[in-house]
Design an enzyme around this catalytic site. Structure first.
Site, PDB file in Angstrom:
ATOM      1  N   CYS A 129      -7.401  21.396 -76.422  1.00  0.00           N
ATOM      2  CA  CYS A 129      -6.186  22.029 -76.914  1.00  0.00           C
ATOM      3  C   CYS A 129      -5.111  20.959 -77.133  1.00  0.00           C
ATOM      4  O   CYS A 129      -5.048  19.965 -76.416  1.00  0.00           O
ATOM      5  CB  CYS A 129      -5.716  23.061 -75.893  1.00  0.00           C
ATOM      6  SG  CYS A 129      -4.093  23.763 -76.217  1.00  0.00           S
ATOM      7  N   HIS A 280      -8.044  31.112 -74.897  1.00  0.00           N
ATOM      8  CA  HIS A 280      -7.235  30.060 -74.281  1.00  0.00           C
ATOM      9  C   HIS A 280      -5.806  30.045 -74.854  1.00  0.00           C
ATOM     10  O   HIS A 280      -4.824  30.044 -74.106  1.00  0.00           O
ATOM     11  CB  HIS A 280      -7.906  28.707 -74.520  1.00  0.00           C
ATOM     12  CG  HIS A 280      -7.096  27.533 -74.056  1.00  0.00           C
ATOM     13  ND1 HIS A 280      -7.279  26.929 -72.827  1.00  0.00           N
ATOM     14  CD2 HIS A 280      -6.098  26.834 -74.650  1.00  0.00           C
ATOM     15  CE1 HIS A 280      -6.438  25.922 -72.687  1.00  0.00           C
ATOM     16  NE2 HIS A 280      -5.704  25.850 -73.789  1.00  0.00           N
ATOM     17  N   GLU A 281      -5.718  30.027 -76.180  1.00  0.00           N
ATOM     18  CA  GLU A 281      -4.401  29.884 -76.804  1.00  0.00           C
ATOM     19  C   GLU A 281      -3.518  31.113 -76.581  1.00  0.00           C
ATOM     20  O   GLU A 281      -2.291  30.989 -76.504  1.00  0.00           O
ATOM     21  CB  GLU A 281      -4.559  29.612 -78.303  1.00  0.00           C
ATOM     22  CG  GLU A 281      -5.319  28.336 -78.645  1.00  0.00           C
ATOM     23  CD  GLU A 281      -4.677  27.071 -78.097  1.00  0.00           C
ATOM     24  OE1 GLU A 281      -3.453  27.071 -77.854  1.00  0.00           O
ATOM     25  OE2 GLU A 281      -5.400  26.073 -77.903  1.00  0.00           O
ATOM     26  N   HIS A 284      -1.446  30.551 -73.661  1.00  0.00           N
ATOM     27  CA  HIS A 284      -0.218  29.797 -73.951  1.00  0.00           C
ATOM     28  C   HIS A 284       0.854  30.699 -74.549  1.00  0.00           C
ATOM     29  O   HIS A 284       2.032  30.607 -74.193  1.00  0.00           O
ATOM     30  CB  HIS A 284      -0.513  28.656 -74.922  1.00  0.00           C
ATOM     31  CG  HIS A 284      -1.293  27.523 -74.329  1.00  0.00           C
ATOM     32  ND1 HIS A 284      -1.053  27.039 -73.061  1.00  0.00           N
ATOM     33  CD2 HIS A 284      -2.299  26.752 -74.833  1.00  0.00           C
ATOM     34  CE1 HIS A 284      -1.877  26.030 -72.811  1.00  0.00           C
ATOM     35  NE2 HIS A 284      -2.638  25.847 -73.863  1.00  0.00           N
ATOM     36  N   HIS A 290      -1.670  24.551 -68.849  1.00  0.00           N
ATOM     37  CA  HIS A 290      -3.066  24.231 -68.554  1.00  0.00           C
ATOM     38  C   HIS A 290      -3.372  24.244 -67.063  1.00  0.00           C
ATOM     39  O   HIS A 290      -2.506  24.004 -66.222  1.00  0.00           O
ATOM     40  CB  HIS A 290      -3.421  22.857 -69.130  1.00  0.00           C
ATOM     41  CG  HIS A 290      -3.575  22.866 -70.614  1.00  0.00           C
ATOM     42  ND1 HIS A 290      -3.189  21.826 -71.432  1.00  0.00           N
ATOM     43  CD2 HIS A 290      -4.067  23.834 -71.450  1.00  0.00           C
ATOM     44  CE1 HIS A 290      -3.444  22.134 -72.684  1.00  0.00           C
ATOM     45  NE2 HIS A 290      -3.974  23.344 -72.730  1.00  0.00           N
TER      46      HIS A 290
END
Length: 369
Positions: A129, A280-281, A284, A290
């Site tokens: 990432c 994953h994103e 965020h 992370h």
């Protein structure tokens, strides 16, 4: 009598060789997946020539490695005393780089050698990432529940979140122009819908797709190179994607990657699982930074042809600390996430047990001869 003395000595040598070979095989298998795709040219393959570099080395490419560590928050420019002009990165492996490498190794559980050994170079070369690791570098582990001795989840500076009335409703939309054409829209939409659903199942946040891109809370698109947000993409198997902290809502993926939703139909050795990166994103987008736990969805790296589709305890605890728990989320689901995160360790222990069992059987046969 002589054969009685020779046999134990020979047996000892054989056992030593077996153990050494087994240990070597285990270490090699740990890095096999990293090494496999590094045979294919990609943006960070060039760092392979820095293998075994250490303080005092002067090799072409170290300046680029310093830039890599600088981009992800580890290496800081040294400013001269007389002005504010940054000193250009050099190809010398200096004291500062040694400190950076040692800290990087410590953060990700690698042997703290301060040199660019195989495990360190392997991780550096892994696609990841694009969000920097600033908060990992400055983290202070916190004690938590009996499920975990230490919390590893982290947040962006200021701990931003979507500041709306609970339950929160967020809309998302795909760019009308900036998409890829080798995956169908139903495939892309399905991967994102499943990813949003996983987060929605643990927090009181609903994600609704809309066709109104301009008014959507979350804007998703695939881009190449410099795409206007100050963080250009770098090509195949470098930065895979990046997303911004709340309440920005921008979610960008590198169009240079080979994205897939099904490894059975995509044979490329550099294929990247779209759903894993989306999961994953979205973390965020919700405010998570992370994690240093490799099994965690919020771990920064993802290997080609790897799928990571299950939220772990650290992911769950971190996001619930921001938004609270979904009323339908249960302790059983949390325990299931913790148990499944241990499967990788169990598999490794099982392999070791089989190796030792085979060795024991071999010993019995030798002693009976």
């Amino acid at each position: 009598m002589l054969s009685f003395l020779i046999n134990p000595i020979s047996l000892y040598l054989i056992i030593s060789l077996l153990i050494t070979h087994s240990s070597s095989t285990m270490v090699q298998s740990h890095y096999h997946d990293h090494d496999h795709h590094h045979k294919h040219p990609h943006v960070w393959h060039k760092f392979n020539k820095l293998l075994n570099s250490k303080k005092g080395s002067r090799i072409q490419g170290i300046a680029e490695l310093k830039q890599y560590f600088h981009h992800f928050g580890y290496y800081h420019h040294i400013l001269p005393n007389n002005n504010h002009t940054k000193i250009p990165f050099t190809n010398k492996f200096d004291d500062h780089l040694e400190d950076v490498v040692t800290r990087y190794q410590q953060i990700f559980g690698l042997p703290k050698t301060g040199t660019l050994d195989e495990s360190t170079i392997s991780l550096v070369m892994s696609p990841r990432c694009g969000v920097p690791d600033h908060n990992i570098i400055n983290k202070n582990p916190r004690p938590t529940s009996l499920l975990h001795g230490v919390q590893h989840y982290l947040y962006f500076p200021g701990q931003p979140r979507w500041n709306r009335e609970i339950p929160i409703n967020l809309t998302y939309a795909f760019s009308p122009q900036d998409m890829i054409n080798y995956l169908s829209m139903p495939e892309i939409r399905g991967a994102f819908a499943r990813s949003f659903s996983k987060w929605a199942s643990i927090i009181p946040v609903n994600f609704l797709e809309t066709q109104d891109y301009d008014l959507a809370d979350i804007k998703i698109g695939f881009y190449s190179g410099d795409h206007g947000d100050g963080d250009p993409f770098d090509g195949v198997l470098g930065v895979l994607a990046h997303a911004f902290s709340p309440e920005n809502g921008r979610f960008h993926l590198d169009a240079a990657e080979t994205w897939t939703v099904d490894f059975k139909s995509e044979n490329s050795k550099v294929a990247i699982d779209l759903e894993s990166v989306a999961l994953h994103e979205i973390g965020h987008l919700l405010g998570l930074a992370h994690s240093t736990i490799e099994e965690s969805v919020m771990y920064p790296s993802l290997k080609p042809r790897e799928r990571k589709l299950k939220l772990r305890v650290d992911d769950i605890a971190g996001v619930q600390n921001l938004y609270g728990s979904n009323p339908n989320f249960t302790l059983g689901a949390l325990l299931e996430a913790e148990t499944s995160s241990s499967f990788h360790c169990i598999d490794h222990l099982r392999d070791t047990f089989h190796m030792l069992a085979s060795l024991a059987a071999f010993l019995v046969i030798c002693l009976c001869l």
